[in-house]
Write a protein that holds these residues in place. Structure first.
Motif, mmCIF file in Angstrom:
data_model
loop_
_atom_site.group_PDB
_atom_site.id
_atom_site.type_symbol
_atom_site.label_atom_id
_atom_site.label_comp_id
_atom_site.label_asym_id
_atom_site.label_seq_id
_atom_site.Cartn_x
_atom_site.Cartn_y
_atom_site.Cartn_z
ATOM 1 N N SER A 281 0.829 -1.208 0.000
ATOM 2 C CA SER A 281 0.000 0.000 0.000
ATOM 3 C C SER A 281 0.862 1.256 0.000
ATOM 4 O O SER A 281 2.024 1.221 0.352
ATOM 5 C CB SER A 281 -0.933 -0.002 1.212
ATOM 6 O OG SER A 281 -0.231 0.351 2.363
ATOM 7 N N HIS A 282 0.266 2.348 -0.427
ATOM 8 C CA HIS A 282 0.966 3.629 -0.524
ATOM 9 C C HIS A 282 2.213 3.523 -1.394
ATOM 10 O O HIS A 282 3.330 3.763 -0.941
ATOM 11 C CB HIS A 282 1.316 4.167 0.877
ATOM 12 C CG HIS A 282 0.111 4.556 1.687
ATOM 13 N ND1 HIS A 282 -0.486 5.792 1.600
ATOM 14 C CD2 HIS A 282 -0.634 3.853 2.573
ATOM 15 C CE1 HIS A 282 -1.521 5.842 2.402
ATOM 16 N NE2 HIS A 282 -1.646 4.677 2.998
ATOM 17 N N ASN A 283 2.000 3.126 -2.641
ATOM 18 C CA ASN A 283 3.074 3.125 -3.630
ATOM 19 C C ASN A 283 2.557 3.778 -4.910
ATOM 20 O O ASN A 283 1.510 4.459 -4.872
ATOM 21 C CB ASN A 283 3.570 1.701 -3.872
ATOM 22 C CG ASN A 283 4.605 1.295 -2.840
ATOM 23 O OD1 ASN A 283 5.732 1.790 -2.856
ATOM 24 N ND2 ASN A 283 4.224 0.408 -1.932
ATOM 25 N N LEU B 20 -2.990 -3.677 -1.644
ATOM 26 C CA LEU B 20 -2.567 -2.849 -2.780
ATOM 27 C C LEU B 20 -3.272 -1.504 -2.740
ATOM 28 O O LEU B 20 -3.352 -0.793 -3.748
ATOM 29 C CB LEU B 20 -2.895 -3.568 -4.093
ATOM 30 C CG LEU B 20 -1.979 -4.753 -4.434
ATOM 31 C CD1 LEU B 20 -2.652 -5.704 -5.397
ATOM 32 C CD2 LEU B 20 -0.668 -4.260 -5.018
ATOM 33 N N SER B 21 -3.756 -1.145 -1.569
ATOM 34 C CA SER B 21 -4.509 0.109 -1.457
ATOM 35 C C SER B 21 -3.588 1.307 -1.639
ATOM 36 O O SER B 21 -2.378 1.197 -1.505
ATOM 37 C CB SER B 21 -5.187 0.186 -0.085
ATOM 38 O OG SER B 21 -4.225 0.197 0.936
ATOM 39 N N HIS B 22 -4.172 2.444 -1.954
ATOM 40 C CA HIS B 22 -3.411 3.689 -2.141
ATOM 41 C C HIS B 22 -2.300 3.538 -3.173
ATOM 42 O O HIS B 22 -1.125 3.752 -2.881
ATOM 43 C CB HIS B 22 -2.837 4.181 -0.799
ATOM 44 C CG HIS B 22 -3.886 4.561 0.201
ATOM 45 N ND1 HIS B 22 -4.484 5.800 0.223
ATOM 46 C CD2 HIS B 22 -4.466 3.851 1.198
ATOM 47 C CE1 HIS B 22 -5.367 5.847 1.193
ATOM 48 N NE2 HIS B 22 -5.393 4.671 1.799
ATOM 49 N N ASN B 23 -2.690 3.113 -4.386
ATOM 50 C CA ASN B 23 -1.765 3.105 -5.517
ATOM 51 C C ASN B 23 -2.427 3.862 -6.670
ATOM 52 O O ASN B 23 -3.451 4.536 -6.464
ATOM 53 C CB ASN B 23 -1.411 1.674 -5.906
ATOM 54 C CG ASN B 23 -0.256 1.143 -5.061
ATOM 55 O OD1 ASN B 23 0.892 1.483 -5.275
ATOM 56 N ND2 ASN B 23 -0.586 0.304 -4.064
ATOM 57 N N ASN B 24 -1.844 3.747 -7.863
ATOM 58 C CA ASN B 24 -2.405 4.467 -9.012
ATOM 59 C C ASN B 24 -3.038 3.521 -10.015
ATOM 60 O O ASN B 24 -3.130 3.836 -11.209
ATOM 61 C CB ASN B 24 -1.309 5.255 -9.729
ATOM 62 C CG ASN B 24 -0.857 6.435 -8.899
ATOM 63 O OD1 ASN B 24 -1.577 6.872 -7.997
ATOM 64 N ND2 ASN B 24 0.327 6.950 -9.191
ATOM 65 N N MET B 25 -3.476 2.360 -9.557
ATOM 66 C CA MET B 25 -3.900 1.336 -10.509
ATOM 67 C C MET B 25 -5.202 1.693 -11.215
ATOM 68 O O MET B 25 -6.156 2.164 -10.599
ATOM 69 C CB MET B 25 -4.075 0.008 -9.785
ATOM 70 C CG MET B 25 -2.741 -0.597 -9.393
ATOM 71 S SD MET B 25 -2.947 -2.222 -8.755
ATOM 72 C CE MET B 25 -3.749 -1.893 -7.234
ATOM 73 N N SER B 26 -5.187 1.451 -12.519
ATOM 74 C CA SER B 26 -6.442 1.601 -13.255
ATOM 75 C C SER B 26 -6.764 0.309 -13.993
ATOM 76 O O SER B 26 -7.893 0.101 -14.414
ATOM 77 C CB SER B 26 -6.336 2.776 -14.235
ATOM 78 O OG SER B 26 -5.180 2.614 -15.025
ATOM 79 N N ASP C 215 -6.962 -5.977 -0.851
ATOM 80 C CA ASP C 215 -7.340 -4.569 -0.724
ATOM 81 C C ASP C 215 -6.908 -3.793 -1.966
ATOM 82 O O ASP C 215 -5.723 -3.594 -2.203
ATOM 83 C CB ASP C 215 -6.709 -3.957 0.535
ATOM 84 C CG ASP C 215 -7.405 -2.661 0.918
ATOM 85 O OD1 ASP C 215 -8.136 -2.108 0.070
ATOM 86 O OD2 ASP C 215 -7.230 -2.210 2.069
ATOM 87 N N LEU C 216 -7.887 -3.367 -2.761
ATOM 88 C CA LEU C 216 -7.629 -2.567 -3.964
ATOM 89 C C LEU C 216 -8.246 -1.178 -3.813
ATOM 90 O O LEU C 216 -8.444 -0.457 -4.790
ATOM 91 C CB LEU C 216 -8.220 -3.267 -5.195
ATOM 92 C CG LEU C 216 -7.671 -4.655 -5.512
ATOM 93 C CD1 LEU C 216 -8.519 -5.359 -6.558
ATOM 94 C CD2 LEU C 216 -6.236 -4.555 -6.002
ATOM 95 N N SER C 217 -8.541 -0.792 -2.576
ATOM 96 C CA SER C 217 -9.197 0.501 -2.356
ATOM 97 C C SER C 217 -8.235 1.650 -2.616
ATOM 98 O O SER C 217 -7.031 1.454 -2.695
ATOM 99 C CB SER C 217 -9.719 0.565 -0.918
ATOM 100 O OG SER C 217 -8.646 0.502 -0.012
ATOM 101 N N PHE C 218 -8.788 2.824 -2.753
ATOM 102 C CA PHE C 218 -8.002 4.033 -3.020
ATOM 103 C C PHE C 218 -7.055 3.840 -4.205
ATOM 104 O O PHE C 218 -5.848 3.991 -4.082
ATOM 105 C CB PHE C 218 -7.214 4.467 -1.770
ATOM 106 C CG PHE C 218 -8.095 4.920 -0.633
ATOM 107 C CD1 PHE C 218 -8.767 6.125 -0.709
ATOM 108 C CD2 PHE C 218 -8.264 4.115 0.493
ATOM 109 C CE1 PHE C 218 -9.585 6.536 0.340
ATOM 110 C CE2 PHE C 218 -9.077 4.525 1.524
ATOM 111 C CZ PHE C 218 -9.757 5.728 1.465
ATOM 112 N N ASN C 219 -7.640 3.452 -5.343
ATOM 113 C CA ASN C 219 -6.876 3.382 -6.582
ATOM 114 C C ASN C 219 -7.598 4.192 -7.650
ATOM 115 O O ASN C 219 -8.509 4.965 -7.317
ATOM 116 C CB ASN C 219 -6.669 1.923 -6.991
ATOM 117 C CG ASN C 219 -5.410 1.356 -6.358
ATOM 118 O OD1 ASN C 219 -4.304 1.675 -6.758
ATOM 119 N ND2 ASN C 219 -5.596 0.517 -5.330
#
Ligand code: NAG
Ligand code: NAG
Ligand code: NAG
Length: 801
Positions: free
Chosen positions: A80-82, A103-109, A123-127
């Motif tokens: 997270s946070h990357n 994997l939360s808080h990344n730039n994934m689309s 965890d895929l939140s905050f992407n």
């Protein structure tokens, strides 16, 4: 809640906290923590056995299959946070044990899914997903319990692929939500649903209604609604029938009063049992206008018969944007609620109304408000209230607080800590409800007098951080008190248990106790734990006694040993009491006396024994005499001696003792040839002269006169001298010229009465006794020689008589 991250904001969380409700014990060597390490790639060389890997809060932008394939044991991975923008789950295809993937808080689309058999937490939140990242593979991960997702739109069919999974928690971040197809959420099967709504958008209430039809526990973050009440839609009756949420939490809420009222109404007639609003800001007109009221009434009419299930209402951190509003309406609304638990905390609330009729309230938490002594004055309707929590308000008079409780006939626990309470003895009597068993009065301004204003049956009493310096002698007994906390006060000694016979726990840390009195344990028979650390202990015998008694007794000293430290005396300062020891003797006067006595007796016995067995005094006397003589000789100058001296000594003895004189005395004195000149009458007497003349001649030419005393001598010889001594100053008492050797003891009666001089000499005991023991002879002779050995004037050597 923003998803923005930057390295500078990186707040390092070094402890690897595991996902909630997962218990996994991991040994240290299996944990690798690379959090906050400015990494741009997954580092090489991570230990192969690593089970827990924390790579959070870095700048990692991509992951590859080669990154994790060397870690076959990996179970927990925190990314997270990357800055990861694309993810292919096949990167983890060799990590068959992977259970937790953050994997939360990344730039994934975009993601590419792959089946992961063991995955429980994803965890895929905050992407930056547009559509929710739900792929077919997710639908067969039957272990999945926690799923974090993010997206900007939710379509009707989105959750179908995972509809059959029995999830525990779904966490949805919809920060840039543009589209929501109502009716989508209830496809999910989860017990907890958390939804983060955009902060800058008006809330979409169909999400609330759908959420309430989805999970038992529902939590929303960010609810704001600036539109008019006219645009507000109540839920359709058909949907209301589907409501299953029993625990609803709204967090970070900014609404007008009319909308809040509507939400309350909806909640009221739903299945919600516990309703919590945290961080609430409200504004708008409190007074309702006619159309407003009619729309509410219409909704109410539809539900009029159904009973509310709500039991718990919690409002935490409430702020209003209005300068003035009629608070009465609000208080009235709350006081009329038929619920069990009401919390209104941190709301600047100055007042609360007493319910008009007997109410169901069991639990009030009004902490962090502005309530004063005036609240609930003479209020007799709170008959079910059991717990009343009031820290950080503005209560002042303890007597008024006591009267406030007097009609709360079920009240058991009152926490009124951190107020401004005081009590003066001359104030009116206190009037507590009899049912009170737990009372928290900590952090107030109470003094010793508080003990005259306490509820009689209190069992747990917290008085820490007040200004108590003694416990008054004349107070009513608190027979039920079992736990007393009186830390952070000014007491100088432990209180006995005279007034608290049932006391089991006492905390008296941080007071002014130098030496706790040890009769405490006698007085407090039921005590099980005493916390007395952080006092300025004076390390002395009394304290040691106290510690010893404490160690033996059934009570233990609570708190870590580091809290028990000597303050006085200077020499022991900083020493922990467990390392402080004084010897038993030093602390016991009787023992000390006995010891001293025994040592003295032994010494005396030893000395006596030595004296008797070795005749030590004799030796001492002889040595002392010898040293005296030596000193005297030393100091004396030759020219002080009369020039006519020819002999060192004249020896007078009885015929009967001549054997001793010839065999012992003369040889021993004249041991070194020519060193000592003796005048002995057989040798040196001039024939023709009378004995007396010869004697006088000898005496006058000799430095000393030696008389060998024995009974025979006294009877036969002494007569010659007695007369002579009477007339010659030479032999005055102070003279040193006489040396008496007592060869045999002379009983007093043998000495004739006329021998005054002899009697005087004998009485003074200034004679040398001839020791019978052979080993003493050496010293005897040495002494005698020393007494007569001087350098005679030159003439002595040449002139012979
Ligand atoms: C992953 O790291 C973030 C940030 O350090 C932290 O908030 C989160 O709790 C971690 N996840 C787990 C499962 O420990
Ligand atoms: C009310 O609060 C008390 C004390 O916290 C708690 O024990 C009780 O379960 C609560 N009641 C309900 C209905 O949750
Ligand atoms: C009393 O209140 C204080 C602070 O409000 C708290 O720290 C303490 O634990 C409370 N005491 C008891 C016995 O609950």
């Amino acid at each position: 809640m923003g998803s923005s991250k930057s390295v500078s904001q990186c707040t390092c969380v070094f402890l690897f906290t595991l996902w909630n409700n997962v218990e996994l014990s991991i040994e240290n060597k299996f944990t690798a923590n690379y959090s906050c390490s400015f990494l741009t790639n997954v580092p090489k060389g991570i230990p192969m056995q690593t089970k827990v890997l924390d790579l959070s809060q870095n700048n990692i932008y991509a992951v590859h299959i080669s990154d994790f394939s060397p870690l076959p044991e990996l179970q927990v991975l925190n990314l997270s946070h990357n800055l990861i923008s694309k993810l292919d789950f096949s990167a983890f295809k060799f990590n068959n044990d992977l259970q937790y993937l953050d994997l939360s808080h990344n730039n994934m689309s975009i993601i590419k899914c792959q089946f992961m058999e063991e995955l429980r937490h994803l965890d895929l939140s905050f992407n930056k997903f547009n559509a929710l990242p739900i792929c077919q593979e997710l639908g067969i991960m039957f272990q999945l319990k926690y799923l974090g997702l993010s997206g900007t739109m939710i379509r009707r069919s989105d959750f179908r692929a995972i509809a059959h999974l029995q999830l525990n928690t779904v966490f949805l971040t919809l920060e840039d939500l543009t589209d929501y197809d109502s009716g989508s959420l209830p496809d999910l099967s989860t017990r907890n649903l958390h939804i983060v709504f955009p902060t800058n958008k008006d809330f979409n209430f169909s999400l609330l209604y759908d959420g309430m039809s989805t999970s038992e526990k529902l939590e929303f973050f960010n609810i704001k609604y600036d539109l008019s009440y006219k645009d507000f839609q109540f839920p359709p009756l058909s949907l209301e029938k589907e409501f299953k949420t029993s625990n609803l939490i709204l967090n970070n809420v900014d609404l007008s009063w009319t909308i809040i009222l509507r939400i309350f109404m909806i909640v009221w007639y739903s299945h919600v049992e516990s309703f919590t609003v945290k961080n609430l800001t409200f504004g708008g007109e409190i007074r309702l206008n006619k159309p407003d009221i009619s729309s509410i009434l219409k909704y109410q009419e539809q539900h009029f018969v159904s009973e509310s299930l709500i039991k718990v209402v919690t409002l935490e951190h409430v702020r209003n944007k209005l300068f003035y509003f009629n608070q009465e309406i609000v208080y009235l609304a709350f006081s009329k609620m038929n619920i069990e638990n009401l919390t209104i905390s941190d709301a600047n609330m100055p007042y609360m109304l007493c319910p008009e009729e007997s109410s169901l309230f069991q639990y009030f938490d009004f902490s962090y408000n502005d309530l004063t002594d005036e609240v609930f004055k003479n209020c007799s309707t709170l008959t079910h209230l059991e717990t009343f929590i009031l820290p950080r308000n503005k209560f002042e008079k303890l007597s008024k607080v006591s009267s406030m409780t007097s009609k709360m006939i079920s009240l058991k626990h009152l926490d009124i800590s951190r107020n401004l309470l005081y009590y003066n003895e001359d104030e009116k009597q206190c009037n507590w409800t009899e049912t009170l068993v737990k009372l928290n009065l900590s952090s107030n301004k109470l003094t010793d007098a508080v003990f005259k204003c306490l509820p009689l049956h209190v069992q747990i009493l917290d008085l820490q951080n007040n200004q108590i310096s003694t416990i008054p002698k004349e107070i009513t007994e608190l027979q039920a008190l079992s736990e007393l906390n009186i830390a952070f006060n000014r007491l100088t000694d432990l209180p006995g248990c005279r007034h608290f016979s049932a006391l089991e726990f006492l905390n008296i840390e941080m007071n002014q106790i130098l030496t706790p009195s040890s009769d405490f344990f006698q007085s407090c028979q039921n005590i099980r734990e005493l916390k007395a650390g952080l006092n300025p202990f004076k390390c002395s015998c009394e304290l040691q006694d106290f510690i010893n008694i404490a160690k033996q007794g059934p009570a233990r000293l609570g708190g870590s040993p580091e809290l028990y430290v000597c303050e006085y005396p200077e020499g022991w300062k900083g020493t922990q009491l467990k390392d402080f020891h004084l010897s038993k003797i030093a602390c016991n006067t009787a023992l000390l006396l006995v010891t001293v006595l025994i040592i003295t007796v032994v010494l005396v016995a030893l000395v006596s024994f030595l004296c008797i067995y070795f005749d030590a005094p004799w030796y001492l006397k002889m040595i002392w005499q010898w040293t005296q003589t030596r000193r005297w000789v030393w100091n004396r100058h030759i020219d002080e001696l009369p020039s006519h001296l020819q002999f060192h000594a004249f020896i007078s003895y009885s015929e009967h003792d001549s054997l001793w004189v010839k065999n012992d005395l003369i040889p021993n004195l004249e041991r070194e040839e020519g060193s000592i000149q003796l005048c002995v009458h057989e040798r040196n007497f001039i024939p023709g002269k009378s004995i007396v003349e010869n004697i006088i001649n000898c005496i006058e030419k000799s430095y000393k006169s030696i008389f060998v005393l024995s009974p025979n001598f006294v009877q036969s010889e002494w007569g010659h001298y007695e007369l002579y001594f009477a007339h010659h100053k030479l032999f005055s008492e102070s003279s040193n010229s006489l040396i008496l050797i007592l060869l045999d003891p002379i009983p007093q009666y043998i000495i004739p009465a006329r021998y005054h001089k002899l009697k005087a000499l004998m009485a003074k005991r200034t004679y040398l006794e001839w020791p019978k023991e052979k080993n003493k002879h050496g010293l005897f002779w040495a002494n005698l020689r020393a007494a007569i050995n001087i350098n005679l004037p030159l003439s002595a050597k040449t002139n012979k008589v």
